[in-house]
Scaffold this motif. Structure first.
Motif, PDB file in Angstrom:
ATOM      1  N   UNK A  32       6.403  -1.958   8.702  1.00 34.08           N
ATOM      2  CA  UNK A  32       4.900  -1.366   8.109  1.00 34.08           C
ATOM      3  C   UNK A  32       3.935  -2.160   7.494  1.00 34.08           C
ATOM      4  N   UNK A  33       2.849  -1.373   7.575  1.00 30.36           N
ATOM      5  CA  UNK A  33       1.258  -1.591   7.519  1.00 30.36           C
ATOM      6  C   UNK A  33       0.795  -2.230   5.561  1.00 30.36           C
ATOM      7  N   UNK A  34       2.069  -1.259   4.707  1.00 33.31           N
ATOM      8  CA  UNK A  34       2.208  -1.056   3.054  1.00 33.31           C
ATOM      9  C   UNK A  34       3.195  -2.814   3.144  1.00 33.31           C
ATOM     10  N   UNK A  35       4.058  -3.411   3.763  1.00 33.59           N
ATOM     11  CA  UNK A  35       4.673  -4.367   3.789  1.00 33.59           C
ATOM     12  C   UNK A  35       4.657  -4.866   2.118  1.00 33.59           C
ATOM     13  N   UNK A  36       3.845  -6.293   2.556  1.00 37.17           N
ATOM     14  CA  UNK A  36       3.133  -7.112   2.441  1.00 37.17           C
ATOM     15  C   UNK A  36       2.272  -6.832   0.930  1.00 37.17           C
ATOM     16  N   UNK A  37       1.924  -5.992   0.812  1.00 40.64           N
ATOM     17  CA  UNK A  37       1.067  -5.313  -0.442  1.00 40.64           C
ATOM     18  C   UNK A  37       2.395  -5.056  -1.752  1.00 40.64           C
ATOM     19  N   UNK A  38       3.140  -4.149  -0.964  1.00 45.69           N
ATOM     20  CA  UNK A  38       4.586  -3.551  -1.733  1.00 45.69           C
ATOM     21  C   UNK A  38       5.012  -5.154  -1.863  1.00 45.69           C
ATOM     22  N   UNK A  51      -1.073  -0.950 -10.618  1.00 50.32           N
ATOM     23  CA  UNK A  51      -1.308  -1.951 -10.222  1.00 50.32           C
ATOM     24  C   UNK A  51      -1.810  -2.254  -8.709  1.00 50.32           C
ATOM     25  N   UNK A  52      -2.307  -4.021  -9.109  1.00 53.73           N
ATOM     26  CA  UNK A  52      -3.031  -4.554  -8.892  1.00 53.73           C
ATOM     27  C   UNK A  52      -3.400  -5.234  -7.670  1.00 53.73           C
ATOM     28  N   UNK A  53      -2.589  -5.516  -7.223  1.00 48.53           N
ATOM     29  CA  UNK A  53      -2.153  -6.038  -5.406  1.00 48.53           C
ATOM     30  C   UNK A  53      -1.749  -5.459  -4.707  1.00 48.53           C
ATOM     31  N   UNK A  54      -1.823  -4.014  -4.747  1.00 47.30           N
ATOM     32  CA  UNK A  54      -2.092  -3.339  -3.921  1.00 47.30           C
ATOM     33  C   UNK A  54      -3.325  -2.638  -3.450  1.00 47.30           C
ATOM     34  N   UNK A  55      -3.657  -2.652  -2.134  1.00 46.66           N
ATOM     35  CA  UNK A  55      -4.883  -1.566  -1.525  1.00 46.66           C
ATOM     36  C   UNK A  55      -4.710   0.041  -1.603  1.00 46.66           C
ATOM     37  N   UNK A  56      -5.718   0.472  -2.559  1.00 49.82           N
ATOM     38  CA  UNK A  56      -5.886   2.184  -3.020  1.00 49.82           C
ATOM     39  C   UNK A  56      -5.762   2.846  -1.787  1.00 49.82           C
ATOM     40  N   UNK A  57      -5.895   1.965  -0.563  1.00 53.94           N
ATOM     41  CA  UNK A  57      -5.429   2.702   0.289  1.00 53.94           C
ATOM     42  C   UNK A  57      -3.692   3.588   0.458  1.00 53.94           C
TER      43      UNK A  57
END
Length: 463
Positions: free
Chosen positions: A362-368, A442-448
């Motif tokens: 899923x698109x958010x995997x790396x950030x989370x 939550x500095x490592x996750x893109x705001x979107x």
């Protein structure tokens, strides 16, 4: 007509010396006939000046030097392979032990295999779902990867191995998936646990099992992973299947290698293991991979128990150099009742970034994943500080991280051995836990992604 030799001059442990031989090759299979008429097998491991050193598969008990005859069969140790092997249980030498019919082989393969040409290797890049959050979410397994599990004596690596064998799958429906399970030097009770678990849960329907017990000869133990990998290569590269090879326990394999080395009177290396331990392990681990132009892949999960929980021991140390990461089990988490007790911070999958993201997980995997790692590390540090200085020494953010770490261990890591989480379940659970952390942290996750997966869900809950 094969020549028969009656020139056995010495037997030491699992080794036999035959003199006056001609035209014998390294790794050649040997047929040994005892004075009682019993037949045993062995293989040539050294040739020098008309003398052949033979490694005995069934042990040397009862061999009479004068009455024993030896024939060299002119071929290496082979395994007859067929798709009918799926759903069957074999011993360490590839003989069926499940009371089923004999396998009619489609081909016979040299168990030593052939090295994959580095130029023909394709880069691993596709996700394998194990259903275990600590692996799928944080240390993602990729097709063609070698990802070992480092355990300790008494830790539940067998439960974890069985869980992976039951739950592992590729997400595309059109792929054939198989598990090849190789057990080396395990007890009868452990073997029965694996057999019962595989049969009860239906995992055996897509698995091939090779089982070498603790009281079986050490030489058979050395052949077991090669048998399993020969079967895996046939299923992957001839039949186009996605094959996961689970091997437990590589420590027992290395101990058998040390035993044979001592019998050969070789100069020992670190802690008595032979100097070629690295080379020997690499010939096993490097049989995993993905070949350009072929749809099938071989993924390996070798399991090894670290003597005295020592990660610098030669076996885990050398394994770490050859493989692409490691999953480490924690005795501390095990004592706290966490199941499976995966130690997050020292565990690593070096290829995880290649198998995640949009179109794969899923698109958010790396950030989370990065945020969860950072939050858990901060939480562990905050808990240590809390023990020494008390709550008053912690900032509000530190208190949030400490609470996050505690809940993370209870809910994310400790999922039990029979809970099968999809990658969506794992990612959604990660977001649920991250809600405990102040938004500013939550500095490592893109705001979107925060807006899409956290804010929007909060609004839908409130409405």
């Amino acid at each position: 007509m094969l020549k028969e030799y009656k020139t056995v001059s010495e037997v030491v442990g699992p080794l036999m010396l035959v003199e006056g031989v001609e035209g014998v090759d390294y790794e050649e299979l040997v047929d040994i006939k005892l004075q009682t008429g019993e037949r045993r097998r062995g293989r040539v491991i050294e040739i020098e000046q008309g003398k052949a050193l033979v490694q005995l598969f069934e042990g040397s008990t009862g061999i009479n030097l004068q009455s024993t005859s030896v024939r060299f069969l002119g071929r290496p140790l082979e395994l007859g392979v067929s798709e009918d092997m799926i759903g069957r249980v074999f011993d360490g030498l590839g003989n069926p032990i499940d009371k089923g019919p004999e396998i009619i082989p489609e081909k016979r393969r040299n168990v030593n295999g052939t090295a994959i040409n580095p130029v023909s290797r394709d880069y691993p890049s596709e996700f394998i779902q194990t259903g275990i959050s600590t692996i799928d979410g944080l240390n993602t397994l990729v097709r063609g990867q070698k990802l070992p599990i480092f355990s300790g004596s008494g830790l539940p690596h067998n439960n974890l191995a069985a869980q992976i064998a039951r739950q592992a799958k590729v997400l595309s429906d059109d792929e054939n998936f198989a598990v090849v399970f190789a057990a080396m030097g395990i007890t009868f009770e452990e073997a029965q646990f694996f057999k019962d678990d595989f049969e009860r849960t239906g995992a055996l329907d897509r698995a091939v099992m090779f089982i070498n017990l603790a009281d079986d000869p050490a030489i058979e133990r050395l052949a077991t992973p090669k048998m399993a990998l020969t079967c895996a290569e046939y299923l992957a590269f001839d039949k186009g299947m996605q094959v996961l090879v689970i091997m437990t326990d590589m420590t027992n394999y290395a101990e058998a290698l040390r035993e044979v080395s001592a019998a050969r009177k070789e100069v020992p290396g670190r802690r008595g293991y032979p100097g070629y331990l690295y080379t020997d392990l690499s010939t096993i681990y490097e049989r995993a991979g993905k070949i350009k132009g072929k749809p099938g892949t071989i993924t390996q999960i070798p399991i090894l128990s670290m003597p005295e929980d020592d990660i610098t021991h030669p076996i885990p140390d050398l394994t770490g150099y050859i493989t692409e990461g490691q999953i480490i089990l924690s005795r501390e988490l095990y004592n706290e009742g966490v199941q499976p007790p995966v130690s997050i911070l020292p565990s690593l999958s070096r290829l995880k970034d290649k198998g995640i993201g949009e179109g794969k997980t899923r698109e958010d995997h790396a950030d989370t994943m990065n945020q969860i790692y950072a939050a858990y590390a901060s939480g562990v540090d905050a808990r240590e500080l809390q023990k020494i200085l008390g709550d008053t020494a912690l900032s509000e953010a530190d208190k949030a991280f400490a609470k996050f770490a505690e809940r993370f261990e209870k809910e994310y890591i400790s999922q039990g051995y029979y809970t099968n989480r999809t990658i969506e379940d794992t990612l959604n659970l990660g977001w649920e836990l991250l809600e405990m952390i102040p938004r500013s942290e939550l500095k490592r996750i893109d705001d979107k992604y925060i807006e899409k997966y956290m804010d929007n869900k909060k609004e839908s809950k409130e409405s």
